[in-house]
Design a protein around this motif. Structure first.
Motif, PDB file in Angstrom:
ATOM      1  N   TYR A   1       0.830  -1.203   0.000  1.00 28.37           N
ATOM      2  CA  TYR A   1       0.000   0.000   0.000  1.00 28.37           C
ATOM      3  C   TYR A   1       0.867   1.258   0.000  1.00 28.37           C
ATOM      4  O   TYR A   1       0.606   2.203  -0.760  1.00 28.37           O
ATOM      5  N   TYR A   2       1.907   1.255   0.823  1.00 25.54           N
ATOM      6  CA  TYR A   2       2.748   2.453   0.924  1.00 25.54           C
ATOM      7  C   TYR A   2       3.529   2.699  -0.367  1.00 25.54           C
ATOM      8  O   TYR A   2       3.708   3.842  -0.796  1.00 25.54           O
ATOM      9  N   ALA A   3       3.989   1.614  -1.016  1.00 27.85           N
ATOM     10  CA  ALA A   3       4.718   1.785  -2.267  1.00 27.85           C
ATOM     11  C   ALA A   3       3.810   2.331  -3.367  1.00 27.85           C
ATOM     12  O   ALA A   3       4.196   3.226  -4.126  1.00 27.85           O
ATOM     13  N   GLN A   4       2.594   1.796  -3.441  1.00 26.59           N
ATOM     14  CA  GLN A   4       1.681   2.259  -4.483  1.00 26.59           C
ATOM     15  C   GLN A   4       1.131   3.646  -4.169  1.00 26.59           C
ATOM     16  O   GLN A   4       0.910   4.450  -5.083  1.00 26.59           O
TER      17      GLN A   4
ATOM     18  N   PHE B   1      -0.727  11.693 -15.903  1.00 27.39           N
ATOM     19  CA  PHE B   1      -2.127  11.912 -16.267  1.00 27.39           C
ATOM     20  C   PHE B   1      -2.670  13.059 -15.423  1.00 27.39           C
ATOM     21  O   PHE B   1      -3.130  12.843 -14.292  1.00 27.39           O
ATOM     22  N   PRO B   2      -2.623  14.285 -15.922  1.00 25.72           N
ATOM     23  CA  PRO B   2      -3.021  15.467 -15.128  1.00 25.72           C
ATOM     24  C   PRO B   2      -4.474  15.425 -14.654  1.00 25.72           C
ATOM     25  O   PRO B   2      -4.821  16.137 -13.706  1.00 25.72           O
ATOM     26  N   GLU B   3      -5.335  14.609 -15.304  1.00 27.93           N
ATOM     27  CA  GLU B   3      -6.738  14.592 -14.883  1.00 27.93           C
ATOM     28  C   GLU B   3      -6.900  14.046 -13.470  1.00 27.93           C
ATOM     29  O   GLU B   3      -7.915  14.315 -12.815  1.00 27.93           O
ATOM     30  N   TYR B   4      -5.908  13.305 -12.969  1.00 30.91           N
ATOM     31  CA  TYR B   4      -6.001  12.784 -11.603  1.00 30.91           C
ATOM     32  C   TYR B   4      -5.783  13.877 -10.557  1.00 30.91           C
ATOM     33  O   TYR B   4      -6.059  13.645  -9.372  1.00 30.91           O
ATOM     34  N   LYS B   5      -5.333  15.045 -10.967  1.00 25.29           N
ATOM     35  CA  LYS B   5      -5.118  16.128 -10.006  1.00 25.29           C
ATOM     36  C   LYS B   5      -6.435  16.668  -9.466  1.00 25.29           C
ATOM     37  O   LYS B   5      -6.470  17.267  -8.382  1.00 25.29           O
ATOM     38  N   GLN B   6      -7.520  16.477 -10.218  1.00 23.50           N
ATOM     39  CA  GLN B   6      -8.813  16.991  -9.747  1.00 23.50           C
ATOM     40  C   GLN B   6      -9.412  16.128  -8.642  1.00 23.50           C
ATOM     41  O   GLN B   6     -10.355  16.544  -7.974  1.00 23.50           O
ATOM     42  N   ILE B   7      -8.887  14.905  -8.434  1.00 23.43           N
ATOM     43  CA  ILE B   7      -9.399  14.012  -7.389  1.00 23.43           C
ATOM     44  C   ILE B   7      -8.659  14.303  -6.089  1.00 23.43           C
ATOM     45  O   ILE B   7      -7.448  14.504  -6.080  1.00 23.43           O
ATOM     46  N   HIS B   8      -9.404  14.293  -4.995  1.00 22.06           N
ATOM     47  CA  HIS B   8      -8.791  14.516  -3.695  1.00 22.06           C
ATOM     48  C   HIS B   8      -7.760  13.421  -3.409  1.00 22.06           C
ATOM     49  O   HIS B   8      -7.973  12.237  -3.708  1.00 22.06           O
ATOM     50  N   SER B   9      -6.632  13.805  -2.821  1.00 20.33           N
ATOM     51  CA  SER B   9      -5.526  12.865  -2.617  1.00 20.33           C
ATOM     52  C   SER B   9      -5.931  11.693  -1.719  1.00 20.33           C
ATOM     53  O   SER B   9      -5.550  10.543  -1.970  1.00 20.33           O
ATOM     54  N   GLN B  10      -6.712  11.963  -0.673  1.00 23.91           N
ATOM     55  CA  GLN B  10      -7.103  10.887   0.228  1.00 23.91           C
ATOM     56  C   GLN B  10      -8.078   9.910  -0.435  1.00 23.91           C
ATOM     57  O   GLN B  10      -8.117   8.733  -0.086  1.00 23.91           O
ATOM     58  N   VAL B  11      -8.861  10.381  -1.391  1.00 23.83           N
ATOM     59  CA  VAL B  11      -9.753   9.490  -2.129  1.00 23.83           C
ATOM     60  C   VAL B  11      -8.928   8.535  -2.989  1.00 23.83           C
ATOM     61  O   VAL B  11      -9.236   7.336  -3.091  1.00 23.83           O
ATOM     62  N   LEU B  12      -7.854   9.045  -3.598  1.00 20.28           N
ATOM     63  CA  LEU B  12      -6.967   8.178  -4.372  1.00 20.28           C
ATOM     64  C   LEU B  12      -6.283   7.149  -3.472  1.00 20.28           C
ATOM     65  O   LEU B  12      -6.132   5.981  -3.839  1.00 20.28           O
ATOM     66  N   GLN B  13      -5.855   7.587  -2.308  1.00 16.42           N
ATOM     67  CA  GLN B  13      -5.206   6.660  -1.380  1.00 16.42           C
ATOM     68  C   GLN B  13      -6.169   5.570  -0.918  1.00 16.42           C
ATOM     69  O   GLN B  13      -5.782   4.414  -0.733  1.00 16.42           O
ATOM     70  N   ASP B  14      -7.439   5.933  -0.729  1.00 13.18           N
ATOM     71  CA  ASP B  14      -8.429   4.926  -0.333  1.00 13.18           C
ATOM     72  C   ASP B  14      -8.647   3.908  -1.449  1.00 13.18           C
ATOM     73  O   ASP B  14      -8.905   2.733  -1.176  1.00 13.18           O
ATOM     74  N   CYS B  15      -8.534   4.332  -2.703  1.00 14.58           N
ATOM     75  CA  CYS B  15      -8.641   3.402  -3.833  1.00 14.58           C
ATOM     76  C   CYS B  15      -7.539   2.352  -3.762  1.00 14.58           C
ATOM     77  O   CYS B  15      -7.779   1.158  -3.976  1.00 14.58           O
TER      78      CYS B  15
END
Length: 394
Positions: A66-69, A80-94
């Motif tokens: 998890y930490y590496a990814q 992929f700049p479109e991922y900047k619009q997603i909140h960072s913690q939401v990406l981490q939860d994914c």
């Protein structure tokens, strides 16, 4: 104590489009991180009996964690700049979801039970995203403030309980709209220790298909069979769907009609389970059979078992009992129907025999009522009276 409250959202058209975009990007990120773990698994595993005596061992790669990814997420945003619009913690939860699904397949859960191999999410199959940390003052009137989304209208049909703190917020897309699930926690609420089960404060229930359940007092609860009643309409909607051309707008509308019909059946069943559980916990602790529901759902009675929803009902019953300071007691189901609840003698019956008639003590009652009494006695540890059998041996 941990609670979960669900509310309906009324987002604007722009907010709906933004959340749809988030779900699609998170779906791609989920599949990419899951593929990384599968590739590592294939490249680094080797059966001992398949290895030659002389072979070149490649350099082992570090296992994706998890930490590496999660540390690699900024690289994904750069590519992929479109991922900047997603909140960072939401990406981490994914990424956290990927780790949980993968570890349950490889190592199993806390009980050692392993799940099936996780599958890649197809288009439209990723339906929710979670904010692991939500501010306590995010709810302002009829709106909730979500990071990078803004103020979203909220149908606050019941107020939040006092003293509880907001832990997480999950946005879910269903066929009939968007929903918000708030996870609440209050460490100050003491855990109520239930009283020891006795015949006075414990009832037994025997779930079945003739009646949804029968209590040890002999009171049956009729089975509603929501799916059976909606089956005719579902068949008609499914026929209409099969005639539509794939990829057309009419087919998409037909898919929504079928999904809404199934959602209505699921909501009716869940509402029935909640109401039935509320009635049972007013009588004390509840004892039930520890059934192999998954095995029964693969038998010839699969449709009726799934329509009854015993697994969901027992889960709801367990939660409500714990909240009320009570407990649910699973017991061994072997012999609850065959054994007499009065004298303990075995009275053989087939599935067609719906009446219990004991030739030893003369007990006459419905077979489900007899089973519920046996379940109650097994839960409280009360020995079945065998006075008549003792006199017979004498």
């Amino acid at each position: 104590m941990r609670l979960s409250y669900q509310y309906r959202l009324r987002p604007t058209t722009q907010q709906q489009a933004q959340m749809e975009t988030w779900l699609e990007l998170l779906r791609r990120q989920y599949n990419y991180r899951l593929a990384e773990r599968f590739n590592w698994w294939e490249q680094n595993r080797c059966d001992v009996n398949a290895c030659p005596l002389i072979c070149h061992l490649p350099e082992l790669k570090d296992r994706p964690s998890y930490y590496a990814q999660a540390t690699d997420l900024p690289n994904s945003k750069a590519l992929f700049p479109e991922y900047k619009q997603i909140h960072s913690q939401v990406l981490q939860d994914c990424v956290k979801r990927v780790e949980k699904a993968y570890d349950r397949w490889v190592s199993g859960d806390s009980t050692g039970k392993r799940s099936g191999k996780p599958r890649f999410k197809g288009k439209g199959r990723y339906r929710s995203f979670t904010f692991p940390q939500i501010k306590p003052d995010c709810i302002i009137g009829k709106f909730i403030k979500l990071p990078k989304i803004g103020n979203v209208k909220l149908i606050l049909h019941r107020p939040l309980p006092d003293g509880f703190k907001l832990k997480t917020a999950t946005i879910t897309r269903k066929i009939d709209g968007w929903y918000l699930s708030l996870s609440l926690d209050d460490a100050s609420v003491p855990t109520i220790t239930p009283d020891a089960p006795t015949l006075d404060n414990t009832i037994g229930i025997d779930v079945g298909l003739k009646s949804f359940l029968v209590t040890s007092a002999g009171k049956p609860v009729e089975i509603p069979q929501y799916y059976r009643k909606a089956e005719k309409r579902l068949k008609r909607l499914q026929r209409q769907l099969s005639r539509k051309q794939k990829g057309s707008k009419r087919r998409a509308k037909a898919v929504k009609r079928v999904a809404k019909a199934h959602l209505k059946v699921a909501n009716q069943r869940k509402d029935f389970h909640h109401k039935t559980a509320n009635q049972l916990i007013t009588k004390g602790n509840v004892a039930h059979e520890d059934l192999n529901i998954k095995g029964l759902a693969k038998s010839r009675l699969a449709k009726s078992v799934n329509d009854a929803g015993w697994g969901q009902f027992l889960q709801i019953l367990s939660f409500k009992a714990a909240k009320a300071g009570l407990m649910t007691i699973p017991v061994n189901p072997n012999g609850t129907t065959q054994q007499c609840s009065n004298c303990g003698e075995t009275v053989p019956k087939t599935i067609a025999d719906r009446w219990h008639s004991c030739p030893h003590c003369g007990l006459e009652l419905d077979r489900d009522h007899n089973a519920a009494r046996n379940i109650q006695q097994r839960a409280v540890g009360h020995p079945v009276r065998n006075a008549l059998r003792g006199n017979t041996h004498a």
